[in-house]
Write a protein that holds these residues in place. Sequence first.
Motif, mmCIF file in Angstrom:
data_model
loop_
_atom_site.group_PDB
_atom_site.id
_atom_site.type_symbol
_atom_site.label_atom_id
_atom_site.label_comp_id
_atom_site.label_asym_id
_atom_site.label_seq_id
_atom_site.Cartn_x
_atom_site.Cartn_y
_atom_site.Cartn_z
ATOM 1 N N PRO A 1 3.838 -3.636 2.585
ATOM 2 C CA PRO A 1 3.009 -4.792 2.967
ATOM 3 C C PRO A 1 2.961 -5.006 4.479
ATOM 4 C CG PRO A 1 4.489 -5.383 1.163
ATOM 5 C CD PRO A 1 4.875 -4.014 1.617
ATOM 6 N N GLU A 2 4.067 -4.742 5.182
ATOM 7 C CA GLU A 2 4.089 -4.927 6.640
ATOM 8 C C GLU A 2 3.091 -3.997 7.319
ATOM 9 O OE1 GLU A 2 8.441 -5.522 5.284
ATOM 10 O OE2 GLU A 2 6.749 -4.300 4.691
ATOM 11 N N PHE A 3 3.094 -2.729 6.909
ATOM 12 C CA PHE A 3 2.156 -1.776 7.491
ATOM 13 C C PHE A 3 0.727 -2.149 7.123
ATOM 14 C CE2 PHE A 3 -0.596 1.923 7.286
ATOM 15 C CZ PHE A 3 -0.451 2.429 8.569
ATOM 16 N N THR A 4 0.501 -2.524 5.881
ATOM 17 C CA THR A 4 -0.843 -2.888 5.421
ATOM 18 C C THR A 4 -1.409 -4.017 6.272
ATOM 19 O OG1 THR A 4 -0.377 -2.173 3.163
ATOM 20 C CG2 THR A 4 -2.173 -3.740 3.448
ATOM 21 N N LYS A 5 -0.630 -5.051 6.481
ATOM 22 C CA LYS A 5 -1.079 -6.189 7.296
ATOM 23 C C LYS A 5 -1.407 -5.725 8.713
ATOM 24 C CE LYS A 5 0.483 -10.804 8.768
ATOM 25 N NZ LYS A 5 0.046 -10.711 10.138
ATOM 26 N N TRP A 6 -0.504 -4.975 9.316
ATOM 27 C CA TRP A 6 -0.699 -4.490 10.687
ATOM 28 C C TRP A 6 -1.934 -3.601 10.783
ATOM 29 C CZ3 TRP A 6 -0.578 0.543 12.575
ATOM 30 C CH2 TRP A 6 -0.568 0.667 13.959
ATOM 31 N N ALA A 7 -2.071 -2.663 9.845
ATOM 32 C CA ALA A 7 -3.180 -1.701 9.890
ATOM 33 C C ALA A 7 -4.529 -2.399 9.760
ATOM 34 C CB ALA A 7 -3.011 -0.648 8.801
ATOM 35 N N LYS A 8 -4.623 -3.357 8.857
ATOM 36 C CA LYS A 8 -5.897 -4.067 8.669
ATOM 37 C C LYS A 8 -6.331 -4.775 9.941
ATOM 38 C CE LYS A 8 -5.916 -4.740 3.703
ATOM 39 N NZ LYS A 8 -5.932 -5.688 2.595
ATOM 40 N N GLU A 9 -5.377 -5.266 10.706
ATOM 41 C CA GLU A 9 -5.685 -5.997 11.941
ATOM 42 C C GLU A 9 -5.878 -5.080 13.144
ATOM 43 O OE1 GLU A 9 -2.284 -8.533 12.372
ATOM 44 O OE2 GLU A 9 -2.845 -9.795 10.673
ATOM 45 N N SER A 10 -5.284 -3.871 13.105
ATOM 46 C CA SER A 10 -5.108 -3.109 14.334
ATOM 47 C C SER A 10 -5.827 -1.775 14.450
ATOM 48 C CB SER A 10 -3.609 -2.844 14.546
ATOM 49 O OG SER A 10 -2.884 -4.040 14.496
ATOM 50 N N VAL A 11 -6.025 -1.049 13.351
ATOM 51 C CA VAL A 11 -6.498 0.340 13.440
ATOM 52 C C VAL A 11 -7.484 0.688 12.330
ATOM 53 C CG1 VAL A 11 -4.421 1.235 14.593
ATOM 54 C CG2 VAL A 11 -4.509 1.178 12.106
ATOM 55 N N VAL A 12 -8.161 1.811 12.535
ATOM 56 C CA VAL A 12 -8.963 2.441 11.488
ATOM 57 C C VAL A 12 -8.176 3.680 11.067
ATOM 58 C CG1 VAL A 12 -11.139 3.587 10.949
ATOM 59 C CG2 VAL A 12 -11.133 1.548 12.408
ATOM 60 N N LEU A 13 -7.885 3.776 9.784
ATOM 61 C CA LEU A 13 -7.008 4.817 9.267
ATOM 62 C C LEU A 13 -7.769 6.084 8.895
ATOM 63 C CD1 LEU A 13 -5.018 2.433 6.927
ATOM 64 C CD2 LEU A 13 -4.204 3.378 9.099
ATOM 65 N N VAL A 14 -7.239 7.234 9.352
ATOM 66 C CA VAL A 14 -7.839 8.531 9.031
ATOM 67 C C VAL A 14 -6.735 9.437 8.515
ATOM 68 C CG1 VAL A 14 -9.157 10.498 9.882
ATOM 69 C CG2 VAL A 14 -9.485 8.234 10.923
ATOM 70 N N GLU A 15 -6.907 9.952 7.301
ATOM 71 C CA GLU A 15 -5.948 10.904 6.748
ATOM 72 C C GLU A 15 -6.513 12.312 6.899
ATOM 73 O OE1 GLU A 15 -3.203 11.122 2.887
ATOM 74 O OE2 GLU A 15 -5.326 11.472 2.447
#
Length: 166
Positions: free
Chosen positions: A66-80
């Motif tokens: 959940p910590e990463f999810t919250k941070w990622a939604k606010e901070s970055v666009v995720l690319v795998e």
Amino acid sequence: MKKIFLVALFFIGLSAAQAQELKWYTDVKEAIKVSKKEKKPLLLFFTGSDWCGWCIRLQNEVLKTPEFTKWAKESVVLVELDYPRRAPQSDEIKKQNNELQQAFGVQGYPTVYFANATVNKEGKVNFEGLGSTGYVAGGPTAWLAVADPFVKNAALKEKTKKSKKA
């Protein structure tokens, strides 16, 4: 009374599950469009999802929390950017991922690069590297302590560019 409780529990669980879901792009050009629109840097996750033990560990200990999810939604666009041994991939994705692996000089997994990207008139992508990391022991707090400065520096660079234009 039990039915009301169960229905309420179901909807709470459903909304919590939806809140946990992150959008991981596999098409880097699509991710760049979103990055530009949302004014967020890219988080490029180079992984061997079905064979790399450290990649799986990073997923479980950090990227699925959940910590990463919250941070990622606010901070970055995720690319795998995945390099699986057993899971099938289209030739287009394999080609894209191999080109990006060479462009970033990735030699081991997991590797996480933070970057801003632009696409020129000819369709060529230019990346501005902001920093990189890999697996960091200590769970999401430790990993985010390493990753967050790259994102904050990206925001600072963007602010500086805007003030120079004005």
